[in-house]
Design an enzyme around this catalytic site. Structure first.
Site, PDB file in Angstrom:
ATOM      1  N   HIS A  28      23.310  47.017  16.380  1.00  0.00           N
ATOM      2  CA  HIS A  28      22.800  48.381  16.235  1.00  0.00           C
ATOM      3  C   HIS A  28      23.002  49.162  17.535  1.00  0.00           C
ATOM      4  O   HIS A  28      23.419  50.329  17.532  1.00  0.00           O
ATOM      5  CB  HIS A  28      21.306  48.358  15.908  1.00  0.00           C
ATOM      6  CG  HIS A  28      20.983  48.180  14.459  1.00  0.00           C
ATOM      7  ND1 HIS A  28      21.609  48.882  13.447  1.00  0.00           N
ATOM      8  CD2 HIS A  28      20.056  47.395  13.838  1.00  0.00           C
ATOM      9  CE1 HIS A  28      21.093  48.529  12.277  1.00  0.00           C
ATOM     10  NE2 HIS A  28      20.164  47.628  12.484  1.00  0.00           N
ATOM     11  N   GLU A  55      22.694  48.800   8.106  1.00  0.00           N
ATOM     12  CA  GLU A  55      22.083  47.471   8.132  1.00  0.00           C
ATOM     13  C   GLU A  55      23.102  46.397   7.751  1.00  0.00           C
ATOM     14  O   GLU A  55      23.087  45.288   8.286  1.00  0.00           O
ATOM     15  CB  GLU A  55      20.885  47.417   7.186  1.00  0.00           C
ATOM     16  CG  GLU A  55      19.659  48.140   7.707  1.00  0.00           C
ATOM     17  CD  GLU A  55      19.176  47.545   9.021  1.00  0.00           C
ATOM     18  OE1 GLU A  55      18.950  46.325   9.087  1.00  0.00           O
ATOM     19  OE2 GLU A  55      19.029  48.312   9.990  1.00  0.00           O
ATOM     20  N   HIS A  64      22.020  41.035  15.411  1.00  0.00           N
ATOM     21  CA  HIS A  64      21.896  42.168  14.497  1.00  0.00           C
ATOM     22  C   HIS A  64      21.441  43.412  15.263  1.00  0.00           C
ATOM     23  O   HIS A  64      22.034  44.495  15.136  1.00  0.00           O
ATOM     24  CB  HIS A  64      20.891  41.793  13.397  1.00  0.00           C
ATOM     25  CG  HIS A  64      20.529  42.882  12.453  1.00  0.00           C
ATOM     26  ND1 HIS A  64      20.910  42.881  11.119  1.00  0.00           N
ATOM     27  CD2 HIS A  64      19.789  44.018  12.609  1.00  0.00           C
ATOM     28  CE1 HIS A  64      20.434  43.953  10.520  1.00  0.00           C
ATOM     29  NE2 HIS A  64      19.747  44.657  11.410  1.00  0.00           N
ATOM     30  N   GLU A  65      20.397  43.259  16.079  1.00  0.00           N
ATOM     31  CA  GLU A  65      19.861  44.411  16.818  1.00  0.00           C
ATOM     32  C   GLU A  65      20.805  44.861  17.934  1.00  0.00           C
ATOM     33  O   GLU A  65      20.937  46.057  18.192  1.00  0.00           O
ATOM     34  CB  GLU A  65      18.480  44.070  17.385  1.00  0.00           C
ATOM     35  CG  GLU A  65      17.435  43.727  16.332  1.00  0.00           C
ATOM     36  CD  GLU A  65      17.272  44.810  15.272  1.00  0.00           C
ATOM     37  OE1 GLU A  65      17.432  46.005  15.588  1.00  0.00           O
ATOM     38  OE2 GLU A  65      16.986  44.452  14.109  1.00  0.00           O
TER      39      GLU A  65
END
Length: 362
Positions: free
Chosen positions: A148, A195, A144-145
């Site tokens: 980003h 997100e 997930h990060e």
């Protein structure tokens, strides 16, 4: 398509051993939510965009943040939190992110993670999150990060943190605070969509939908999986979307405005829905947009896709307010009657209670 071998059980006993697909040269457009993608494409095409933000970087406390984490957190490496370091390198390999960003573990009981930085992104996870999640769930968070970072979200997250802090400092100046909070509100709306994009990236890295679902459930309800059920959790999202009348629709909007993250049940439902699409399957089969094609991306096409997505959402939504919008757009008559019905059929004011805003999680 090449696979990632997570094995070598002798040296990496904390990392589950199984094969994962790698997405060589993948563009972040492959997994970005339509609203997130259209905003990013427009920003990247904006003349002078890089120059403006480099100038702004001098005002932002990025150096201070880096020194803070370096001096008061634990940097992930082969010698510290080695299993997280393995996950980080694997996530960057799977999404083909050439430079592995620094990652820190920060002492904080609140489960959280973030990716910040203007020139170079850094990833921070809290001890609360590390202690809460198992290996596969944590792998989805690390992915997930990294998602980003690949999308360039860290730049806008850093700006959002700076402006939020600035708004608190100038709160005594009515017009100044209003102007800043207008920008902050817009950035929060974009970031909530980003997100959803990063959740998709986490799924591409972990390649285990159940682990992603478990992680979101734990963020919502703690480490009590034996007391929770994925189907029941997703039913909450459906009830949240469809339940109540127009008063509840308005309260939903007010509750989400201060947040940088969508509500957890909504994130779980959105991710499961995306995992069932042909777009996701095509990515897993090796058919996805490449970074080499990013410069040729049409801003108009991106906005058209975003508008189409929102139109479909409004048309298919079970939310009372969205249904009313659809009725009005369709030329439905007796608007006054519909409004009275949607607001509770004339039963008088209801006690809506005190609706607090929970803390944002990862």
């Amino acid at each position: 398509m090449p696979d990632v071998n997570d094995g070598n059980d002798d040296q990496r006993e904390h990392v589950p051993s199984r094969q994962r697909r790698r997405f060589e040269g993948i563009s972040s457009r492959a997994y970005e939510h339509p609203a997130d993608r259209s905003a990013l494409v427009a920003l990247r095409k904006l003349t002078g965009f890089d120059t403006v933000f480099k100038a702004l970087s001098g005002l932002l406390p990025e150096r201070s943040l880096r020194l803070l984490f370096l001096s008061d957190s634990v940097r992930v490496s082969d010698d510290q939190f080695a299993h997280l370091n393995d996950m980080l390198r694997d996530a960057c390999y799977i999404l083909d992110l050439e430079k592995v960003p620094p990652m820190y573990v920060n002492q904080d009981p609140q489960p959280n993670a973030m990716c910040i930085g203007l020139d170079e992104p850094i990833i921070v996870v809290t001890t609360g999150l590390v202690e809460l999640l198992d290996e596969e769930e944590m792998r989805a968070v690390v992915g997930h990060e990294v998602g980003h970072a690949l999308s360039g979200h860290s730049v806008y997250r850093t700006i959002l943190l700076f402006l939020t802090s600035l708004a608190l400092r100038v709160a005594w100046i009515p017009l100044g605070n209003l102007a800043i909070m207008t920008i902050v509100t817009a950035l929060r709306e974009w970031f909530r969509k980003s997100e959803l994009s990063a959740d998709r990236a986490g799924l591409l890295v972990g390649q285990d939908l159940n682990a992603s679902m478990r992680g979101l459930m734990k963020i919502a309800g703690g480490n009590h999986l034996h007391e929770m059920n994925v189907d029941a959790f997703l039913e909450q999202a459906e009830e949240y979307e469809a339940g109540g009348d127009l008063r509840d629709s308005v309260l939903k909007i007010l509750n989400v405005l201060p947040r940088t993250h969508p509500f957890t049940t909504v994130r779980a439902a959105e991710l499961k829905k995306w995992a069932a699409t042909r777009d996701y399957q095509r990515i897993m089969d090796g058919h996805y947009p490449r970074r080499t094609e990013d410069k040729d991306t049409s801003v108009t096409d991106s906005f058209r896709q975003s508008a189409s997505h929102y139109a479909d959402n409004v048309r298919n939504s079970k939310d009372p307010l969205m249904k009313l919008v659809t009725d009005i757009a369709g030329g439905a008559g007796d608007l006054g009657g519909k409004l009275r019905g949607k607001f509770g059929g004339g039963n008088g004011g209801a006690n809506t209670g005190n609706h607090g805003t929970p803390q944002d999680g990862e």
